[in-house]
Scaffold this active site. Sequence first.
Site, PDB file in Angstrom:
ATOM      1  N   VAL A  20     -17.919 108.882 -29.801  1.00 19.12           N
ATOM      2  CA  VAL A  20     -16.972 107.782 -30.020  1.00 19.12           C
ATOM      3  C   VAL A  20     -16.261 107.933 -31.365  1.00 19.12           C
ATOM      4  CG1 VAL A  20     -18.239 106.166 -28.568  1.00 19.12           C
ATOM      5  CG2 VAL A  20     -18.820 106.350 -30.994  1.00 19.12           C
ATOM      6  N   ALA A  21     -16.795 108.798 -32.216  1.00 22.56           N
ATOM      7  CA  ALA A  21     -16.167 109.100 -33.506  1.00 22.56           C
ATOM      8  C   ALA A  21     -16.626 110.487 -33.926  1.00 22.56           C
ATOM      9  CB  ALA A  21     -16.560 108.063 -34.562  1.00 22.56           C
ATOM     10  N   ALA A  22     -15.758 111.198 -34.625  1.00 21.47           N
ATOM     11  CA  ALA A  22     -16.102 112.551 -35.051  1.00 21.47           C
ATOM     12  C   ALA A  22     -15.475 112.835 -36.404  1.00 21.47           C
ATOM     13  CB  ALA A  22     -15.623 113.573 -34.021  1.00 21.47           C
ATOM     14  N   ALA A  23     -16.187 113.582 -37.208  1.00 21.44           N
ATOM     15  CA  ALA A  23     -15.695 114.000 -38.516  1.00 21.44           C
ATOM     16  C   ALA A  23     -16.148 115.436 -38.747  1.00 21.44           C
ATOM     17  CB  ALA A  23     -16.230 113.078 -39.612  1.00 21.44           C
ATOM     18  N   LEU A  25     -18.447 116.622 -40.642  1.00 14.40           N
ATOM     19  CA  LEU A  25     -19.875 116.840 -40.831  1.00 14.40           C
ATOM     20  C   LEU A  25     -20.720 116.400 -39.642  1.00 14.40           C
ATOM     21  CD1 LEU A  25     -20.334 115.669 -44.546  1.00 14.40           C
ATOM     22  CD2 LEU A  25     -19.794 117.958 -43.679  1.00 14.40           C
ATOM     23  N   GLN A  27     -20.942 113.892 -35.619  1.00 16.76           N
ATOM     24  CA  GLN A  27     -20.350 113.134 -34.530  1.00 16.76           C
ATOM     25  C   GLN A  27     -21.208 111.898 -34.260  1.00 16.76           C
ATOM     26  OE1 GLN A  27     -20.294 116.062 -31.360  1.00 16.76           O
ATOM     27  NE2 GLN A  27     -18.180 116.641 -31.830  1.00 16.76           N
ATOM     28  N   LYS A  42     -25.746 109.084 -34.995  1.00 16.37           N
ATOM     29  CA  LYS A  42     -24.955 110.044 -35.772  1.00 16.37           C
ATOM     30  C   LYS A  42     -25.699 111.378 -35.806  1.00 16.37           C
ATOM     31  CE  LYS A  42     -22.782 110.498 -40.350  1.00 16.37           C
ATOM     32  NZ  LYS A  42     -22.580 109.807 -41.660  1.00 16.37           N
ATOM     33  N   ASP A 179     -17.035 106.028 -50.750  1.00 15.60           N
ATOM     34  CA  ASP A 179     -16.106 106.502 -49.730  1.00 15.60           C
ATOM     35  C   ASP A 179     -15.669 105.361 -48.809  1.00 15.60           C
ATOM     36  OD1 ASP A 179     -14.563 108.327 -48.345  1.00 15.60           O
ATOM     37  OD2 ASP A 179     -16.200 108.994 -47.048  1.00 15.60           O
TER      38      ASP A 179
END
Length: 464
Positions: A20-23, A25, A27, A42, A179
């Site tokens: 549902v979200a990814a970056a 470093l 997912q 995560k 952040d």
Amino acid sequence: ESELGCTLGEVFTEISEKPVAAASLAQVYKARRLTGEWVAVKIQRPDVLSIVSKDLYVLRRAAEVYQGLINQFAPQQRTDYVALLNEWAVGFYTELDFLNEAANQRKLKTLLAEQGLLSEGVYIPEVYEELCTRRLLVTEWVDGIKLSECPPEEINEYIAVGQECFLTQLLQVGFFHSDPHPGNIIRLDDQSKGKIALIDFGLVASLEQEDMDNIVSAVIHLANKDYASLVDDFINLKILPEDCDRSKVIPLMDKALSPYVRGGGAKKYEAELRKSYGMDGSASGAVGGFQAMTQDALTVLNDIPFSIPPYFALIARAVVTLEGVALIGNPEYGMIMEAYPFVARKLLREDRPEIQKALQEVLYSSEDGTITVDRLIVLLNSAMGVIARQAGGTFVDLDSIPEQGVSLQRALSYLASEEATSLRNILLDEAVGASDLLLRQSLRKGFSAAATAAPRLPFLSGLL
């Protein structure tokens, strides 16, 4: 499953097939536990530790080369760029340890609860420690949307909560989220939990009490346009050396910092900077302004040996990110002036020698060493959100009582509360004089409901 040490079915009844979200470093997947709770799972990307290590190695070697060039050709500059890189590297590695992130999340939730912020609109999801490992983090799922995607009027409402939360972290507890980008500030669908939720605590930083006090002092002096005192703050923060040339530093502070205090983001800062250098759009203005700007840049490089403490880079990152979200809702937003009421409340409340010294600098007249009642009224108004501004509307005017100030009843109630502990202690020796002055002036414009025959201040009667 390798991190959990069991099959997914032994922990979750369902889990999303796609993240549902990814970056870069990790997912994030949405899952449901056997006990029924929805959670955010995560998962760190494979081999990311090796990739990050290689990148940081290259960057550090580059920093060493750059540091050598600076030491050879600009030895007066004292920023340790290798130390800055090391600080970032430590941040990256700690961000890769999800057990550390879980600990950060629990710690900040506890600290903000102690400050009462969790009951004033901020929510931090729960951590399910029994399911967490170095590469796996499982936390409470929260429904909502990114604050930056809300309508401007909602951003204005919620950013005030986020700002109070950030200032409390930075200036009150000394442990802050480094952040706070738009994806990490969520406007909650379920407002019974809070208005906004903070997520992703991989990158945090700590401050010592001395640094927090120096930053408070710097905000006060910057908002009051007292650049001579701001130099002392920068020396205490290790940004400037004790032997810096004040005659050169102060004019450059005015040119560089005044546009920032005015707010409005990068574009307005650039416009204000051009204006200060006479760049009016004409060819002659452009040439003259560029020459003046170049001369100032050379002065900074050659004559002002400033340095950037490693922790300061993390503060700057957090401030710039938060300002970016706030500017969506208010194009004129400026962090310094928005932070002033928070800092004023801190000065009036905290009964510590360092804070009382800063409060005395604001209240006492430099001419006769007595409390200036106008400044007392201005500071009280500022603590309650009504700021007197100088002509032009940029800086705080300590000697001009705001036309539309708070009521006398509200001011007296504030003075009698725990929020004014530091001020009351300072007024012990000045009680009679301050009381007489307040009565004589009727707290004129500042306290709009004041009457000429106002009664003696209740809290003073208790002190005498």
